[in-house]
Design a protein around this motif. Structure first.
Motif, PDB file in Angstrom:
ATOM      1  N   GLU A 193      -0.866   0.226  -4.291  1.00  0.00           N
ATOM      2  CA  GLU A 193      -1.979   0.151  -3.335  1.00  0.00           C
ATOM      3  C   GLU A 193      -3.025   1.219  -3.645  1.00  0.00           C
ATOM      4  OE1 GLU A 193      -2.805   0.140   1.471  1.00  0.00           O
ATOM      5  OE2 GLU A 193      -0.842   0.765   0.731  1.00  0.00           O
ATOM      6  N   ARG A 194      -2.577   2.370  -4.012  1.00  0.00           N
ATOM      7  CA  ARG A 194      -3.503   3.477  -4.263  1.00  0.00           C
ATOM      8  C   ARG A 194      -4.380   3.234  -5.483  1.00  0.00           C
ATOM      9  NH1 ARG A 194      -2.355   8.021  -7.086  1.00  0.00           N
ATOM     10  NH2 ARG A 194      -3.762   9.752  -6.790  1.00  0.00           N
ATOM     11  N   GLN A 246       0.788  -8.758  -2.426  1.00  0.00           N
ATOM     12  CA  GLN A 246       1.484  -8.715  -1.131  1.00  0.00           C
ATOM     13  C   GLN A 246       1.275 -10.016  -0.357  1.00  0.00           C
ATOM     14  OE1 GLN A 246       3.600  -6.757   0.252  1.00  0.00           O
ATOM     15  NE2 GLN A 246       3.300  -4.686  -0.479  1.00  0.00           N
ATOM     16  N   THR A 247       0.067 -10.558  -0.416  1.00  0.00           N
ATOM     17  CA  THR A 247      -0.218 -11.826   0.255  1.00  0.00           C
ATOM     18  C   THR A 247       0.647 -12.936  -0.320  1.00  0.00           C
ATOM     19  OG1 THR A 247      -2.484 -11.171   0.764  1.00  0.00           O
ATOM     20  CG2 THR A 247      -2.022 -13.533   0.720  1.00  0.00           C
ATOM     21  N   ASN A 248       0.707 -13.008  -1.641  1.00  0.00           N
ATOM     22  CA  ASN A 248       1.532 -14.031  -2.292  1.00  0.00           C
ATOM     23  C   ASN A 248       3.010 -13.824  -1.990  1.00  0.00           C
ATOM     24  OD1 ASN A 248      -0.735 -15.241  -3.410  1.00  0.00           O
ATOM     25  ND2 ASN A 248      -0.560 -14.134  -5.339  1.00  0.00           N
ATOM     26  N   LEU A 249       3.455 -12.581  -2.001  1.00  0.00           N
ATOM     27  CA  LEU A 249       4.849 -12.274  -1.678  1.00  0.00           C
ATOM     28  C   LEU A 249       5.168 -12.715  -0.253  1.00  0.00           C
ATOM     29  CD1 LEU A 249       7.590 -10.989  -2.306  1.00  0.00           C
ATOM     30  CD2 LEU A 249       6.595  -8.764  -1.672  1.00  0.00           C
ATOM     31  N   GLY A 250       4.293 -12.406   0.676  1.00  0.00           N
ATOM     32  CA  GLY A 250       4.498 -12.822   2.061  1.00  0.00           C
ATOM     33  C   GLY A 250       4.592 -14.325   2.196  1.00  0.00           C
ATOM     34  N   ALA A 296       0.702  -5.007   6.039  1.00  0.00           N
ATOM     35  CA  ALA A 296       0.326  -4.013   5.042  1.00  0.00           C
ATOM     36  C   ALA A 296      -1.012  -4.365   4.396  1.00  0.00           C
ATOM     37  CB  ALA A 296       1.421  -3.896   3.976  1.00  0.00           C
ATOM     38  N   VAL A 297      -1.211  -5.648   4.132  1.00  0.00           N
ATOM     39  CA  VAL A 297      -2.447  -6.119   3.496  1.00  0.00           C
ATOM     40  C   VAL A 297      -3.670  -5.803   4.357  1.00  0.00           C
ATOM     41  CG1 VAL A 297      -3.684  -8.244   2.868  1.00  0.00           C
ATOM     42  CG2 VAL A 297      -1.353  -7.886   2.080  1.00  0.00           C
TER      43      VAL A 297
END
Length: 156
Positions: free
Chosen positions: A30-31, A41-45, A69-70
Motif C-alpha cells: 500500500e505504501r 485488494q479489490t480483486n482479492l475481496g 482497506a481499499v
C-alpha cells in the motif's frame, strides 16, 4: 486468469487466484504502490467473497476487510468511481454476511449503498445507479423483515 478460468474445478481455480493475489500483495504494498495495491485488494475481496470452499462467513468477512482497506486509498474526492464501486461491493458483502448481528450488517450495507449513490447518479452512471438502487431496496426490505421477526420473537 485463475478466477476467470471456466474449466476444471472452480473452487480450486479460485483458491489459486486467492494465493496469487496474496502473493502479489507482498510485492505491491500500500505504501509503495497504493493504486495497484487497492486494485489487488479489490480483486482479492471479489474472489474471496464467492469462494466455494472454506467457511462462507469467514470468506465474506475477509472480503469486507479487503474492501474496507481499499477505502483508505480510493477516497470519494480523489477516486470517486473506484470509491463508489468499492462501497457497492462492500454493501454486497455486508448484505451477504451470515454471522454477527443481521440488523447491524444490513444497516452497514444500506449505508454503503447510500454512499455509492452519491457518485452513481442516474444521469452519469445509469447502470450502476440502477444496480445499486436495487441492492439498496433489497437491503431495506431485508432490514424491515428482520425487525419484524425480532419484534415477533420478542413478543413470544
Amino acid at each position: 486468469i485463475w478466477s476467470d478460468l471456466p474449466t476444471e474445478d472452480r473452487g480450486e481455480n479460485l483458491a489459486k487466484a486467492v494465493a496469487c493475489y496474496e502473493a502479489s500483495l507482498r510485492i505491491f504494498t500500500e505504501r509503495e504502490f497504493p493504486k495497484v495495491w487497492a486494485a489487488i485488494q479489490t480483486n482479492l475481496g471479489a474472489v474471496v467473497h464467492i469462494l466455494p470452499t472454506g467457511d462462507p462467513a469467514s470468506n465474506i468477512a475477509k472480503a469486507t476487510a479487503c474492501y474496507e482497506a481499499v477505502l483508505g486509498v480510493y477516497t470519494e474526492q480523489e477516486f470517486p468511481q473506484d470509491w463508489a464501486r468499492t462501497q457497492s461491493n462492500l454493501g454486497i458483502a455486508w448484505y451477504n454476511l451470515p454471522t454477527d448481528d443481521r440488523t447491524a450488517n444490513l444497516q452497514k450495507a444500506i449505508a454503503c449503498y447510500e454512499a455509492a449513490l452519491r457518485v452513481y447518479t442516474d444521469q452519469e452512471f445509469p447502470e450502476q445507479y440502477k444496480g445499486t438502487s436495487e441492492n439498496l431496496s433489497s437491503a431495506r426490505a431485508a432490514l424491515a423483515e428482520t425487525k419484524i421477526r425480532t419484534d415477533i420473537d420478542s413478543a413470544d
